[in-house]
Write a protein that holds these residues in place. Structure first.
Motif, PDB file in Angstrom:
ATOM      1  N   ASN A 104      30.794  39.776  44.967  1.00  0.00           N
ATOM      2  CA  ASN A 104      31.935  40.781  45.258  1.00  0.00           C
ATOM      3  C   ASN A 104      31.678  41.502  46.500  1.00  0.00           C
ATOM      4  OD1 ASN A 104      33.349  40.300  42.859  1.00  0.00           O
ATOM      5  ND2 ASN A 104      32.456  41.943  41.755  1.00  0.00           N
ATOM      6  N   ASP A 105      30.273  41.701  46.872  1.00  0.00           N
ATOM      7  CA  ASP A 105      29.988  42.124  48.325  1.00  0.00           C
ATOM      8  C   ASP A 105      30.902  41.419  49.481  1.00  0.00           C
ATOM      9  OD1 ASP A 105      28.689  44.213  47.053  1.00  0.00           O
ATOM     10  OD2 ASP A 105      26.684  43.048  47.239  1.00  0.00           O
ATOM     11  N   CYS A 106      30.895  40.043  49.201  1.00  0.00           N
ATOM     12  CA  CYS A 106      31.535  39.068  50.264  1.00  0.00           C
ATOM     13  C   CYS A 106      33.067  38.744  50.208  1.00  0.00           C
ATOM     14  CB  CYS A 106      30.526  37.785  50.170  1.00  0.00           C
ATOM     15  SG  CYS A 106      28.897  37.742  50.167  1.00  0.00           S
ATOM     16  N   LEU A 107      33.501  39.300  48.829  1.00  0.00           N
ATOM     17  CA  LEU A 107      35.025  39.237  49.077  1.00  0.00           C
ATOM     18  C   LEU A 107      35.726  40.106  49.332  1.00  0.00           C
ATOM     19  CD1 LEU A 107      35.057  37.816  45.256  1.00  0.00           C
ATOM     20  CD2 LEU A 107      35.232  36.436  47.242  1.00  0.00           C
ATOM     21  N   GLU A 108      36.970  39.619  49.871  1.00  0.00           N
ATOM     22  CA  GLU A 108      37.888  40.813  50.190  1.00  0.00           C
ATOM     23  C   GLU A 108      38.701  41.105  48.893  1.00  0.00           C
ATOM     24  OE1 GLU A 108      38.754  42.374  53.072  1.00  0.00           O
ATOM     25  OE2 GLU A 108      37.048  41.451  54.220  1.00  0.00           O
ATOM     26  N   THR A 109      39.001  42.274  48.748  1.00  0.00           N
ATOM     27  CA  THR A 109      39.709  42.614  47.304  1.00  0.00           C
ATOM     28  C   THR A 109      41.184  42.924  47.577  1.00  0.00           C
ATOM     29  OG1 THR A 109      39.417  45.112  47.766  1.00  0.00           O
ATOM     30  CG2 THR A 109      37.784  43.936  46.598  1.00  0.00           C
ATOM     31  N   GLY A 110      41.791  42.872  48.624  1.00  0.00           N
ATOM     32  CA  GLY A 110      43.146  43.176  48.787  1.00  0.00           C
ATOM     33  C   GLY A 110      43.545  44.563  48.600  1.00  0.00           C
ATOM     34  N   PRO A 111      44.977  44.803  49.009  1.00  0.00           N
ATOM     35  CA  PRO A 111      45.233  45.917  48.586  1.00  0.00           C
ATOM     36  C   PRO A 111      45.575  46.172  47.026  1.00  0.00           C
ATOM     37  CG  PRO A 111      47.064  44.873  49.768  1.00  0.00           C
ATOM     38  CD  PRO A 111      45.806  43.974  49.655  1.00  0.00           C
ATOM     39  N   SER A 112      45.580  47.429  46.694  1.00  0.00           N
ATOM     40  CA  SER A 112      46.073  47.555  45.133  1.00  0.00           C
ATOM     41  C   SER A 112      47.598  47.283  44.899  1.00  0.00           C
ATOM     42  CB  SER A 112      45.844  49.042  44.534  1.00  0.00           C
ATOM     43  OG  SER A 112      46.194  48.998  43.296  1.00  0.00           O
ATOM     44  N   LEU A 113      47.935  46.510  43.874  1.00  0.00           N
ATOM     45  CA  LEU A 113      49.162  46.143  43.704  1.00  0.00           C
ATOM     46  C   LEU A 113      49.660  46.747  42.325  1.00  0.00           C
ATOM     47  CD1 LEU A 113      49.557  42.448  45.032  1.00  0.00           C
ATOM     48  CD2 LEU A 113      50.215  44.633  46.062  1.00  0.00           C
ATOM     49  N   ILE A 114      48.699  47.520  41.733  1.00  0.00           N
ATOM     50  CA  ILE A 114      48.955  47.580  40.658  1.00  0.00           C
ATOM     51  C   ILE A 114      49.824  49.135  40.599  1.00  0.00           C
ATOM     52  CG2 ILE A 114      47.974  48.972  38.356  1.00  0.00           C
ATOM     53  CD1 ILE A 114      45.398  47.316  39.400  1.00  0.00           C
ATOM     54  N   ASN A 115      50.937  48.853  39.531  1.00  0.00           N
ATOM     55  CA  ASN A 115      51.833  50.358  39.414  1.00  0.00           C
ATOM     56  C   ASN A 115      50.892  51.770  38.827  1.00  0.00           C
ATOM     57  OD1 ASN A 115      54.071  49.043  40.216  1.00  0.00           O
ATOM     58  ND2 ASN A 115      54.547  48.142  38.280  1.00  0.00           N
ATOM     59  N   ASP A 116      51.720  52.680  39.050  1.00  0.00           N
ATOM     60  CA  ASP A 116      50.878  53.807  38.423  1.00  0.00           C
ATOM     61  C   ASP A 116      51.081  54.061  37.044  1.00  0.00           C
ATOM     62  OD1 ASP A 116      51.001  56.821  37.632  1.00  0.00           O
ATOM     63  OD2 ASP A 116      50.695  57.145  39.789  1.00  0.00           O
ATOM     64  N   LEU A 117      50.174  54.234  36.259  1.00  0.00           N
ATOM     65  CA  LEU A 117      50.068  54.088  34.985  1.00  0.00           C
ATOM     66  C   LEU A 117      50.734  55.233  34.326  1.00  0.00           C
ATOM     67  CD1 LEU A 117      49.282  52.510  32.424  1.00  0.00           C
ATOM     68  CD2 LEU A 117      47.000  53.675  32.419  1.00  0.00           C
ATOM     69  N   VAL A 118      50.517  56.539  34.895  1.00  0.00           N
ATOM     70  CA  VAL A 118      51.016  57.604  34.388  1.00  0.00           C
ATOM     71  C   VAL A 118      52.531  57.650  34.638  1.00  0.00           C
ATOM     72  CG1 VAL A 118      51.244  60.113  34.863  1.00  0.00           C
ATOM     73  CG2 VAL A 118      49.102  59.204  35.058  1.00  0.00           C
ATOM     74  N   GLU A 119      53.297  57.037  35.692  1.00  0.00           N
ATOM     75  CA  GLU A 119      54.644  56.952  35.799  1.00  0.00           C
ATOM     76  C   GLU A 119      54.885  56.106  34.817  1.00  0.00           C
ATOM     77  OE1 GLU A 119      57.146  55.135  39.383  1.00  0.00           O
ATOM     78  OE2 GLU A 119      55.575  56.970  40.132  1.00  0.00           O
TER      79      GLU A 119
ATOM     80  N   CYS B 178      30.337  39.182  38.863  1.00  0.00           N
ATOM     81  CA  CYS B 178      30.119  38.718  40.132  1.00  0.00           C
ATOM     82  C   CYS B 178      29.739  39.765  41.281  1.00  0.00           C
ATOM     83  CB  CYS B 178      31.569  38.375  41.058  1.00  0.00           C
ATOM     84  SG  CYS B 178      32.227  37.153  39.856  1.00  0.00           S
ATOM     85  N   SER B 179      29.077  40.914  40.624  1.00  0.00           N
ATOM     86  CA  SER B 179      28.317  42.089  41.084  1.00  0.00           C
ATOM     87  C   SER B 179      26.888  41.983  41.184  1.00  0.00           C
ATOM     88  CB  SER B 179      28.760  43.420  40.578  1.00  0.00           C
ATOM     89  OG  SER B 179      30.130  43.587  40.805  1.00  0.00           O
ATOM     90  N   CYS B 180      26.537  40.843  40.225  1.00  0.00           N
ATOM     91  CA  CYS B 180      24.970  40.724  40.317  1.00  0.00           C
ATOM     92  C   CYS B 180      24.325  40.263  41.660  1.00  0.00           C
ATOM     93  CB  CYS B 180      24.720  39.529  39.262  1.00  0.00           C
ATOM     94  SG  CYS B 180      23.069  38.973  39.086  1.00  0.00           S
ATOM     95  N   THR B 181      23.247  40.663  41.865  1.00  0.00           N
ATOM     96  CA  THR B 181      22.702  40.600  43.312  1.00  0.00           C
ATOM     97  C   THR B 181      20.972  40.242  42.942  1.00  0.00           C
ATOM     98  OG1 THR B 181      22.707  41.199  45.497  1.00  0.00           O
ATOM     99  CG2 THR B 181      22.696  43.003  43.886  1.00  0.00           C
ATOM    100  N   GLN B 182      20.591  39.590  44.037  1.00  0.00           N
ATOM    101  CA  GLN B 182      19.172  39.746  43.967  1.00  0.00           C
ATOM    102  C   GLN B 182      18.701  40.302  45.508  1.00  0.00           C
ATOM    103  OE1 GLN B 182      17.369  35.996  43.409  1.00  0.00           O
ATOM    104  NE2 GLN B 182      15.910  36.829  41.927  1.00  0.00           N
ATOM    105  N   TYR B 183      18.299  41.461  45.630  1.00  0.00           N
ATOM    106  CA  TYR B 183      17.820  41.956  46.752  1.00  0.00           C
ATOM    107  C   TYR B 183      17.194  41.020  47.758  1.00  0.00           C
ATOM    108  CZ  TYR B 183      16.170  45.314  50.202  1.00  0.00           C
ATOM    109  OH  TYR B 183      16.103  46.036  51.369  1.00  0.00           O
ATOM    110  N   PRO B 184      17.349  40.920  48.940  1.00  0.00           N
ATOM    111  CA  PRO B 184      18.077  41.610  49.859  1.00  0.00           C
ATOM    112  C   PRO B 184      19.542  40.890  49.798  1.00  0.00           C
ATOM    113  CG  PRO B 184      16.846  40.291  51.265  1.00  0.00           C
ATOM    114  CD  PRO B 184      16.293  40.031  49.868  1.00  0.00           C
ATOM    115  N   ASN B 185      20.042  39.981  49.239  1.00  0.00           N
ATOM    116  CA  ASN B 185      21.081  39.065  49.115  1.00  0.00           C
ATOM    117  C   ASN B 185      22.236  39.871  48.618  1.00  0.00           C
ATOM    118  OD1 ASN B 185      19.491  36.930  50.236  1.00  0.00           O
ATOM    119  ND2 ASN B 185      19.083  36.429  48.086  1.00  0.00           N
ATOM    120  N   PRO B 186      23.323  39.634  49.233  1.00  0.00           N
ATOM    121  CA  PRO B 186      24.353  40.289  48.706  1.00  0.00           C
ATOM    122  C   PRO B 186      25.074  39.709  47.405  1.00  0.00           C
ATOM    123  CG  PRO B 186      25.091  39.139  50.351  1.00  0.00           C
ATOM    124  CD  PRO B 186      23.864  38.763  50.513  1.00  0.00           C
ATOM    125  N   SER B 187      26.072  40.346  46.558  1.00  0.00           N
ATOM    126  CA  SER B 187      26.659  39.867  45.565  1.00  0.00           C
ATOM    127  C   SER B 187      27.775  38.959  46.097  1.00  0.00           C
ATOM    128  CB  SER B 187      27.003  40.602  44.479  1.00  0.00           C
ATOM    129  OG  SER B 187      28.046  41.559  45.065  1.00  0.00           O
TER     130      SER B 187
END
Length: 150
Positions: free
Chosen positions: A28-43, A17-26
């Protein structure tokens, strides 16, 4: 468990989804990723090492198990040439029924679904999973066999 080299090992498609053909956005460029909900791996790993008995688990095909409701599927289309050898052939339109594996928004969607389900349960197991899940992997443990029953 199937061998990784087995002819019966299923293939899962990962979309670039990061594939693009200049000058068009990919995509992934058009999607909202949302906040990270991933726990801390070190913890998680530090807590994991404290236990005498360890266990791990994986949510099988996590992204593919997050289904899209029918009225949202119209927003997740894939176009494919009806004849791949003929660039002038008509497109066949497919709609995804599950979260797209490879898009920048998929981790947030998958993690929010898991979190929602875990939040609906008030059990020690659900609490343990909430604290010890990393994406689709649970890394946890206990100190005695007796603790399994808790």
């Amino acid at each position: 468990m199937k061998s990784k080299n087995s002819t019966t090992t299923p293939i899962r498609i990962v979309y670039d989804c990061s594939c693009t053909q200049y000058p068009n956005p990919s995509l992934n460029d058009c999607l909202e990723t949302g906040p990270s909900l991933i726990n801390d791996l070190v913890e998680i790993l530090i807590q994991f090492r404290v236990n005498k008995i360890a266990f791990t688990s994986d949510i099988e095909k996590a992204f593919l198990n997050v289904q899209l409701v029918k009225h949202d599927r119209k927003y997740t289309k894939c176009l494919r040439l009806s004849d791949p050898m003929d660039t002038e052939s008509d497109f066949v339109v497919y709609q995804f029924a599950s979260v797209l594996f490879g898009s920048s928004s998929s981790p947030f969607i998958q993690n929010s679904v898991v979190k929602t389900h875990l939040d609906s349960e008030e059990t020690p197991v659900a609490d343990d999973i909430k604290q010890n899940i990393y994406v689709d992997n649970v890394i946890s443990g206990i100190n005695t066999v007796h603790d399994i029953q808790k």
